[in-house]
Each structure stands twice: as C-alpha cells, then as structure tokens.
Design a protein around this motif. Structure first.
Motif, mmCIF file in Angstrom:
data_model
loop_
_atom_site.group_PDB
_atom_site.id
_atom_site.type_symbol
_atom_site.label_atom_id
_atom_site.label_comp_id
_atom_site.label_asym_id
_atom_site.label_seq_id
_atom_site.Cartn_x
_atom_site.Cartn_y
_atom_site.Cartn_z
ATOM 1 N N SER A 193 9.578 -13.836 12.468
ATOM 2 C CA SER A 193 9.119 -12.457 12.582
ATOM 3 C C SER A 193 7.618 -12.383 12.384
ATOM 4 C CB SER A 193 9.824 -11.577 11.538
ATOM 5 O OG SER A 193 9.334 -10.250 11.589
ATOM 6 N N LEU A 194 6.992 -11.477 13.097
ATOM 7 C CA LEU A 194 5.546 -11.272 13.011
ATOM 8 C C LEU A 194 5.235 -10.145 12.024
ATOM 9 C CD1 LEU A 194 4.680 -11.569 16.788
ATOM 10 C CD2 LEU A 194 4.146 -13.215 14.996
ATOM 11 N N ARG A 195 4.272 -10.378 11.182
ATOM 12 C CA ARG A 195 3.873 -9.407 10.170
ATOM 13 C C ARG A 195 2.469 -8.901 10.505
ATOM 14 N NH1 ARG A 195 4.725 -12.405 5.430
ATOM 15 N NH2 ARG A 195 2.548 -13.072 5.430
ATOM 16 N N GLU A 196 2.269 -7.606 10.384
ATOM 17 C CA GLU A 196 0.976 -7.016 10.759
ATOM 18 C C GLU A 196 -0.127 -7.439 9.791
ATOM 19 O OE1 GLU A 196 3.751 -5.442 10.817
ATOM 20 O OE2 GLU A 196 3.967 -4.544 12.803
ATOM 21 N N ARG A 197 -1.225 -7.879 10.360
ATOM 22 C CA ARG A 197 -2.385 -8.259 9.560
ATOM 23 C C ARG A 197 -2.983 -7.049 8.861
ATOM 24 N NH1 ARG A 197 -7.136 -7.098 10.794
ATOM 25 N NH2 ARG A 197 -6.465 -6.608 12.915
ATOM 26 N N VAL A 198 -2.927 -5.883 9.488
ATOM 27 C CA VAL A 198 -3.566 -4.697 8.933
ATOM 28 C C VAL A 198 -2.921 -4.284 7.617
ATOM 29 C CG1 VAL A 198 -2.073 -3.074 10.192
ATOM 30 C CG2 VAL A 198 -4.380 -2.370 9.526
ATOM 31 N N LEU A 199 -1.637 -4.586 7.432
ATOM 32 C CA LEU A 199 -0.982 -4.249 6.164
ATOM 33 C C LEU A 199 -1.556 -5.066 5.011
ATOM 34 C CD1 LEU A 199 2.718 -3.909 7.324
ATOM 35 C CD2 LEU A 199 1.162 -2.081 6.654
ATOM 36 N N ARG A 200 -1.822 -6.349 5.272
ATOM 37 C CA ARG A 200 -2.439 -7.181 4.238
ATOM 38 C C ARG A 200 -3.839 -6.668 3.909
ATOM 39 N NH1 ARG A 200 -6.083 -10.903 4.901
ATOM 40 N NH2 ARG A 200 -5.610 -11.180 7.128
ATOM 41 N N GLU A 201 -4.598 -6.333 4.934
ATOM 42 C CA GLU A 201 -5.947 -5.842 4.702
ATOM 43 C C GLU A 201 -5.932 -4.523 3.930
ATOM 44 O OE1 GLU A 201 -7.714 -5.630 8.529
ATOM 45 O OE2 GLU A 201 -8.079 -7.803 8.666
ATOM 46 N N MET A 202 -4.937 -3.687 4.245
ATOM 47 C CA MET A 202 -4.827 -2.419 3.522
ATOM 48 C C MET A 202 -4.468 -2.655 2.055
ATOM 49 S SD MET A 202 -2.503 0.880 4.547
ATOM 50 C CE MET A 202 -3.309 0.955 6.149
ATOM 51 N N ALA A 203 -3.576 -3.622 1.806
ATOM 52 C CA ALA A 203 -3.166 -3.906 0.433
ATOM 53 C C ALA A 203 -4.281 -4.547 -0.381
ATOM 54 C CB ALA A 203 -1.928 -4.809 0.440
ATOM 55 N N ARG A 219 -7.524 8.110 -2.143
ATOM 56 C CA ARG A 219 -6.838 7.787 -0.885
ATOM 57 C C ARG A 219 -6.562 6.292 -0.785
ATOM 58 N NH1 ARG A 219 -8.752 9.423 5.280
ATOM 59 N NH2 ARG A 219 -7.096 8.270 6.360
ATOM 60 N N GLN A 220 -7.519 5.471 -1.183
ATOM 61 C CA GLN A 220 -7.312 4.022 -1.128
ATOM 62 C C GLN A 220 -6.209 3.590 -2.087
ATOM 63 O OE1 GLN A 220 -11.384 2.865 -1.902
ATOM 64 N NE2 GLN A 220 -11.696 2.221 0.239
ATOM 65 N N VAL A 221 -6.107 4.244 -3.237
ATOM 66 C CA VAL A 221 -5.034 3.935 -4.184
ATOM 67 C C VAL A 221 -3.667 4.195 -3.537
ATOM 68 C CG1 VAL A 221 -3.951 4.598 -6.372
ATOM 69 C CG2 VAL A 221 -6.431 4.357 -6.228
ATOM 70 N N VAL A 222 -3.550 5.328 -2.878
ATOM 71 C CA VAL A 222 -2.283 5.665 -2.208
ATOM 72 C C VAL A 222 -1.987 4.673 -1.079
ATOM 73 C CG1 VAL A 222 -1.092 7.409 -0.833
ATOM 74 C CG2 VAL A 222 -2.470 8.096 -2.799
ATOM 75 N N GLU A 223 -3.010 4.303 -0.307
ATOM 76 C CA GLU A 223 -2.807 3.364 0.798
ATOM 77 C C GLU A 223 -2.369 1.997 0.290
ATOM 78 O OE1 GLU A 223 -6.493 3.362 2.861
ATOM 79 O OE2 GLU A 223 -6.017 5.137 4.080
ATOM 80 N N VAL A 224 -2.999 1.503 -0.791
ATOM 81 C CA VAL A 224 -2.642 0.198 -1.346
ATOM 82 C C VAL A 224 -1.209 0.225 -1.873
ATOM 83 C CG1 VAL A 224 -3.117 -1.434 -3.210
ATOM 84 C CG2 VAL A 224 -4.999 -0.489 -1.866
ATOM 85 N N ALA A 225 -0.856 1.277 -2.591
ATOM 86 C CA ALA A 225 0.505 1.386 -3.125
ATOM 87 C C ALA A 225 1.529 1.445 -1.988
ATOM 88 C CB ALA A 225 0.622 2.622 -4.013
#
Length: 452
Positions: free
Chosen positions: A380-390, A398-404
């Motif tokens: 399965s392929l995992r989105e790179r953008v999710l890692r960058e967001m975390a 807003r960044q706290v909510v995005e990371v969580a």
C-alpha cells in the motif's frame, strides 16, 4: 484551402508612415486636393506591389512548398525531457521567412515554440524544441503551422505542413536501468536493496565449483572431488520457474497526486514503476510474471498472462502503458475471484493499492480467498504529505490541530492495516518513493525463505 492574408509589420509601418506624412503635409499647408491625389497614387502603387508580391509568392509556394519533417524517437518516457529534432526542407530557389508552431499533444509540456526561422533556398534547416510527457499512453502530433512571409515581405499567410504522427509514452525505465547498473557493480545497497552474503543457499542446483572458505561441508560433491583431486562443492540458486502475479488497483484511490514534489507522477504511476522493477528482477531470476488490473469497468480491465523471458517485460508494458486510474470504486473481492479463476498455479500475488482503514471490511475477505491458494503480498502507498504534516512545528493552534489529526489518521490506518496480516500475511506500507526497493527486498526474502 483558404489562405488568410495578414499584413506584415513592414506593411503596417509603411501605411502608418504614409498616413503620418499626409497629416504633416496638411498641417504644413499643402492643398487638400494635392494630399488626396498623392495618397491615392501611393495606395494604388502599394496595392499593385502587394498584389504582385502575393501572386509571385503563392505561385512559388505552390510550385515548391516547404516540407516539415520530425525525427521522432521510438517512444517517450514519462517525465523525461526530450529534445525533438525537426527540419524544414526547402528544395526551391527562394528563401522563405517563417514563424513555426508545432501542434504537440496537450499532455506534453513544451519549450522553445513558436520559432522564427529563415529557410534558405536549396537547404535543410534544422530546428529543435523540448518536450516533457506528463501522461502515459498514446500522444499525437498534428501538422505544424507556418506563418509564411511573402517574398517581398508585404503580407503573411498561414499554412499547415507535415503529417500527423503518433508516439507512445511509457513509464520511466530509469529505476530498472539503475538497478541493472548497480547490480552489475554490486552496489544495490545504494538504492536500499538488501544483499545476502550466503552463497548457494537456494534449493535448485546451479553448478559445481571449487571449494572456497565458508562453503558448507555438506555441499561437497565427493565423487567430483575424487575425480578432480581437489574439493568440489555443489552450488545452489533460489528456486526458479515460480510465478509473480500483480493485482494492480486502478480505482479512485490511486489517482492521488502529490504535485511537483512527486517527480514520477501520481500514486498509480509510482506503483507502475515499482511493479516494472520487480517484474524485471523476477524475470532475471527465471520466474514468470503476469498482471491483472481491477477497479475499472470490465471493458477497461487488462490482463497479461504469466510468462518468462526477456520479451516478457516489454509485453507487460505494452499491455499496461496506457492504463489510467478512474474515479471508480475498487471491488477487492471481485478482483480476487477473477484472479482465482485464471491463476491456478500457486504464485506470489502482489496487490498494489492505496489502503484506507474503511477498506478493511472489503479487503479482508479478498485476501483470505487469495491466501487459500497463493502467497499474498499486500503493498500500500502512504501519502508523503501526511508525514510532513505530522512533523511540522507546533507554532500555531492550527498546526497543533493538523499534527494531532495527522497522527490520529496514521494510527487508525496502521491498526486497520496490521489486522489484515493474518497468519502468513506479507505487508508493505510505505511512501511511493520507497515502494520499488521494498517490493524487491520482500520478493528476495520470500525466495530465500522458500515460502513459495
């Protein structure tokens, strides 16, 4: 064919200058009738000159037009820049000044058009421009468009030259080429491919060879040793004549595209590149390779029957090179049933998809069905953008909510994915850039362990 005439810049400047001269003459006190007569005379002379120029140019063009030729490559690779060489051939006695625009396929990015070209008499003028394919599949080049200036430069007209031509855009073979080069240089670790230090650890007999320090004593061939009066051992290789079958998801999830940061295109393109690399490795190992798509209408489904040999990779790509993911739902269970009907020999089934936790309920029975006969590797392929967001800094609310949210999504997905493993499940869950190396490593581990 209509020949729309366009006044040249020289003609427009001449008309503007004549009009300005007439205004100046009137302001200077020259009689109105005199200015009008002079203007009419100049217009008649200019018109006659233009008509002669147009007629002479058209006759010359009709007698010996320019010929447009492209030196087309055999094929193009996705995302790879190509310098397309073309030529305007002039076999006539006149020199032509033209502005050229080649009508390339909309899926191609281009640079260097339009071109201003002076084509001397009795000459072949080479021109070049750059193209970059952004989509796999067939692409076409329509006849080029020339804006031709008349011989004396009074007018221009538009003509189409050349023929319609087609090309195929294939996935980028760079990963395969790099693997082959590094394998020959024993540097596969540079791209994350694991190597094994053991010699002859497979199950199929390969050859007899002189004993070397580290060879297992149990592999000594005593008959050959007595015959040659020196230690001879049997060497083995990984078992051959096995089958690797790809089950390629072409549904809406594979349309994910991470933009300019992803050099190889969408998740589907990344999966296709990884599949091509593993197919190359498996074929080199003497195994059969086949593929089947799912997630589209039955009329769009592709199947490549398992085969081996050097031509199999070309055949596989010829079957899949123009497949595009659709905005449709992927039915995993239907795909598993279709594959079970056609693939009776035990095989390593590589399922290439983009998993979400809500897919587990549909994917689990499909994997159970496949595992009843085959060894299944779910990739399965995992989105790179999710890692960058975390991984982003926590500077704002807003960044706290995005990371969580990113961590919660990743954990939920990981838990659901691990539940699919089963008793003998093989799983890969990586970002697209890491998929090729992970697939090859897992395949080689399966071969070494004799799981097939």
């Amino acid at each position: 064919m209509r020949l729309p005439l366009i006044p040249s810049r020289a003609t427009l400047w001449t008309v503007a200058a004549a009009g300005g001269a007439a205004i100046v003459a009137l302001v200077a006190g020259v009689p109105y009738d005199t200015v009008v007569k002079a203007a009419i005379a100049a217009a008649i002379v200019g018109t006659l000159w233009a008509l002669v120029d147009i007629m002479r140019s058209m006759v010359a063009w009709r007698h010996m037009p320019l010929v447009w030729k492209r030196r087309m490559p055999a094929a193009l690779a996705l995302g790879v820049q190509h310098n397309l060489a073309c030529a305007l051939v002039n076999e006539g006695p006149n020199t032509w000044q033209v502005e050229l625009f080649d009508h390339v396929d909309p899926s191609l990015d281009f640079e260097g058009l339009p071109l201003k070209v002076l084509v001397p008499a009795q000459a072949r003028t080479e021109v070049h421009y750059l193209i970059v394919p952004r989509m796999r599949g067939p692409v076409s080049f329509e006849p080029a468009e020339l804006r031709v200036r008349t011989l004396h430069g009074t007018f221009e007209w538009v003509r189409r030259v050349g023929e319609k031509e087609s090309l195929r855009v294939y996935p980028n073979f760079a990963a395969v080429s790099r693997y082959a080069w590094l394998a020959s240089d024993r540097r596969l670790a540079d791209i994350g491919i694991k190597s094994y230090a053991q010699r002859g650890a497979g199950t199929d007999f390969k050859q007899l060879a002189d004993y070397q320090v580290g060879d297992a004593i149990r592999h000594i061939d005593w008959k050959a040793t007595l015959k040659h009066s020196r230690p001879i051992v049997r060497q083995f290789q990984d078992e051959r004549d096995q089958c690797v079958m790809f089950l390629l998801d072409c549904g809406r999830r594979m349309r994910a595209d991470e933009g300019p940061a992803s050099r190889n295109g969408s998740h589907f393109d990344e999966a296709l590149n990884a599949m091509m690399l593993l197919a190359y490795v498996a074929l080199k190992e003497g195994d059969e390779v086949g593929a089947m798509t799912f997630g589209t209408d039955a009329s769009d489904m592709r199947r490549f029957a398992p085969r081996k040999g050097n031509a199999a990779l070309n055949g596989l790509m010829a079957t899949l090179y123009d497949v595009q993911p659709k905005a449709t739902h992927s039915d995993y269970l239907l795909a598993a049933r279709d594959l079970m009907r056609v693939q009776h020999k035990r095989a390593l089934i590589v399922v290439l998809t983009n998993f979400r936790d809500e897919d587990a309920r549909e994917l689990e029975p499909a994997l159970q069905l496949l595992r009843s006969r085959h060894l299944v590797l779910l990739a399965s392929l995992r989105e790179r953008v999710l890692r960058e967001m975390a991984e982003q800094p926590l500077d704002t609310h807003r960044q706290v909510v995005e990371v969580a949210g990113a961590h919660l999504f990743a954990q939920t997905r990981s838990d659901a994915f691990q539940k699919l493993a089963g008793r003998d499940g093989l799983l890969i869950d990586v970002e697209p850039a890491h998929l090729p190396a992970e697939l090859v490593n897992r395949y080689r581990a399966v071969k070494r362990a004799g799981l097939l």
